[in-house]
Design a protein around this motif. Sequence first.
Motif, short mmCIF file in Angstrom:
data_model
loop_
_atom_site.label_atom_id
_atom_site.label_comp_id
_atom_site.label_asym_id
_atom_site.label_seq_id
_atom_site.Cartn_x
_atom_site.Cartn_y
_atom_site.Cartn_z
N GLN A 83 0.90 -1.21 -0.14
CA GLN A 83 -0.16 0.06 -0.03
C GLN A 83 0.87 1.35 -0.07
OE1 GLN A 83 -3.10 0.39 -0.27
NE2 GLN A 83 -3.48 2.69 0.02
N ALA A 84 1.86 1.25 0.71
CA ALA A 84 2.87 2.33 0.89
C ALA A 84 3.61 2.48 -0.58
CB ALA A 84 3.91 2.15 2.05
N LEU A 85 3.90 1.58 -1.11
CA LEU A 85 4.79 1.58 -2.22
C LEU A 85 3.49 2.10 -3.32
CD1 LEU A 85 6.85 -1.76 -2.48
CD2 LEU A 85 7.86 0.83 -2.56
N ALA A 86 2.61 1.59 -3.42
CA ALA A 86 1.50 1.95 -4.48
C ALA A 86 1.15 3.47 -4.29
CB ALA A 86 0.21 1.31 -4.11
N GLU A 87 1.17 3.91 -2.87
CA GLU A 87 0.97 5.39 -3.05
C GLU A 87 2.14 6.27 -3.35
OE1 GLU A 87 0.00 5.77 1.09
OE2 GLU A 87 -2.22 5.14 0.81
N SER A 88 3.36 5.91 -3.16
CA SER A 88 4.61 6.46 -3.20
C SER A 88 5.08 6.73 -4.96
CB SER A 88 5.74 6.13 -2.43
OG SER A 88 6.11 4.81 -2.79
N THR A 89 4.92 5.36 -5.57
CA THR A 89 5.36 5.17 -6.59
C THR A 89 4.06 5.42 -7.90
OG1 THR A 89 5.09 2.74 -6.90
CG2 THR A 89 7.27 3.98 -6.04
N ASN A 90 2.84 5.32 -7.49
CA ASN A 90 1.92 5.20 -8.34
C ASN A 90 1.79 4.30 -9.40
OD1 ASN A 90 0.49 7.67 -7.53
ND2 ASN A 90 1.70 8.60 -8.58
N GLU A 91 2.52 3.03 -8.75
CA GLU A 91 2.39 1.56 -9.50
C GLU A 91 1.29 0.66 -9.30
OE1 GLU A 91 4.47 -0.27 -11.58
OE2 GLU A 91 5.58 1.66 -12.10
N THR A 92 0.93 -0.09 -9.91
CA THR A 92 -0.16 -0.79 -9.87
C THR A 92 0.11 -2.37 -10.11
OG1 THR A 92 -0.88 -0.74 -12.33
CG2 THR A 92 -2.12 0.74 -10.76
N VAL A 93 1.22 -2.82 -10.73
CA VAL A 93 1.97 -4.14 -11.09
C VAL A 93 3.14 -4.26 -10.35
CG1 VAL A 93 2.73 -5.71 -12.51
CG2 VAL A 93 0.83 -4.11 -13.32
N PHE A 94 3.00 -5.11 -9.30
CA PHE A 94 4.34 -5.37 -8.41
C PHE A 94 4.70 -6.90 -8.72
CE2 PHE A 94 1.73 -2.58 -5.69
CZ PHE A 94 2.55 -1.52 -5.61
N ASN A 95 6.04 -6.79 -9.28
CA ASN A 95 6.62 -7.84 -9.68
C ASN A 95 7.86 -8.09 -9.00
OD1 ASN A 95 8.13 -6.47 -11.50
ND2 ASN A 95 7.22 -6.83 -13.17
N PHE A 96 8.67 -9.27 -9.26
CA PHE A 96 10.06 -9.68 -8.76
C PHE A 96 10.86 -8.31 -8.78
CE2 PHE A 96 13.88 -11.29 -7.93
CZ PHE A 96 13.88 -11.91 -6.76
N GLU A 97 10.92 -7.92 -10.19
CA GLU A 97 11.99 -6.80 -10.56
C GLU A 97 11.70 -5.48 -9.60
OE1 GLU A 97 14.79 -7.30 -12.41
OE2 GLU A 97 14.18 -9.30 -12.39
N PHE A 98 10.46 -5.12 -9.58
CA PHE A 98 9.86 -4.25 -8.65
C PHE A 98 10.40 -4.40 -7.33
CE2 PHE A 98 6.97 -1.78 -6.14
CZ PHE A 98 7.07 -0.42 -6.78
N PHE A 99 10.18 -5.32 -6.86
CA PHE A 99 10.75 -5.60 -5.44
C PHE A 99 12.22 -5.56 -5.34
CE2 PHE A 99 6.95 -8.19 -5.05
CZ PHE A 99 6.07 -7.40 -4.24
N LYS A 100 13.01 -5.92 -6.41
CA LYS A 100 14.43 -6.05 -6.27
C LYS A 100 15.02 -4.66 -6.37
CE LYS A 100 17.25 -7.91 -9.40
NZ LYS A 100 17.89 -9.03 -10.36
N SER A 101 14.37 -3.73 -7.38
CA SER A 101 14.84 -2.43 -7.50
C SER A 101 14.18 -1.47 -6.37
CB SER A 101 14.22 -2.08 -8.80
OG SER A 101 12.64 -1.83 -8.65
N HIS A 102 13.36 -1.90 -5.53
CA HIS A 102 13.14 -1.18 -4.50
C HIS A 102 13.85 -1.44 -3.30
CE1 HIS A 102 10.38 0.73 -7.10
NE2 HIS A 102 10.17 2.07 -6.26
#
Length: 148
Positions: A83-102
């Motif tokens: 939820q916090a990531l969705a609010e700060s980045t305006n992303e709607t798709v969370f995949n492994f690469e997203f988690f790794k990059s953050h």
Amino acid sequence: MYLNALQPAEGSVKNRKRIGRGTGSGRGGTSTRGHKGAKSRSGYSQKSGFEGGQMPLQRRVPKYGFKNINRVEFKAINIDVLQALAESTNETVFNFEFFKSHGLVSKNDKVKILGRGEVSKTVEVHAHAFSQSAISSIEKAGGKTVTL
């Protein structure tokens, strides 16, 4: 500055101890080994963990439990983090690469989404595993879960 004038820094080079070169050297006689006993002799080596015949620690302490070699370790990510990531980045798709990059996971980790918190945005989450509460929470908000 000349090559023949180069010297090491003050105190960086020590002379080695010349052991067993006569009494005048101060290290003759027993050659810093003390008097008699196995430790004073050449070829001495002690088994690791040997305590002079006393029952060693690794045999005094009882055995218990085991390590399951087939255990799968997951990196846990809770829904409130999503939820916090969705609010700060305006992303709607969370995949492994997203988690790794953050910085939430490393390249060899497996991700499990857990159900602490609430998600208000419609998100699509790709992970290796989900808890039942996480699946229901994401789908209640209109999202989608994809198991890798």
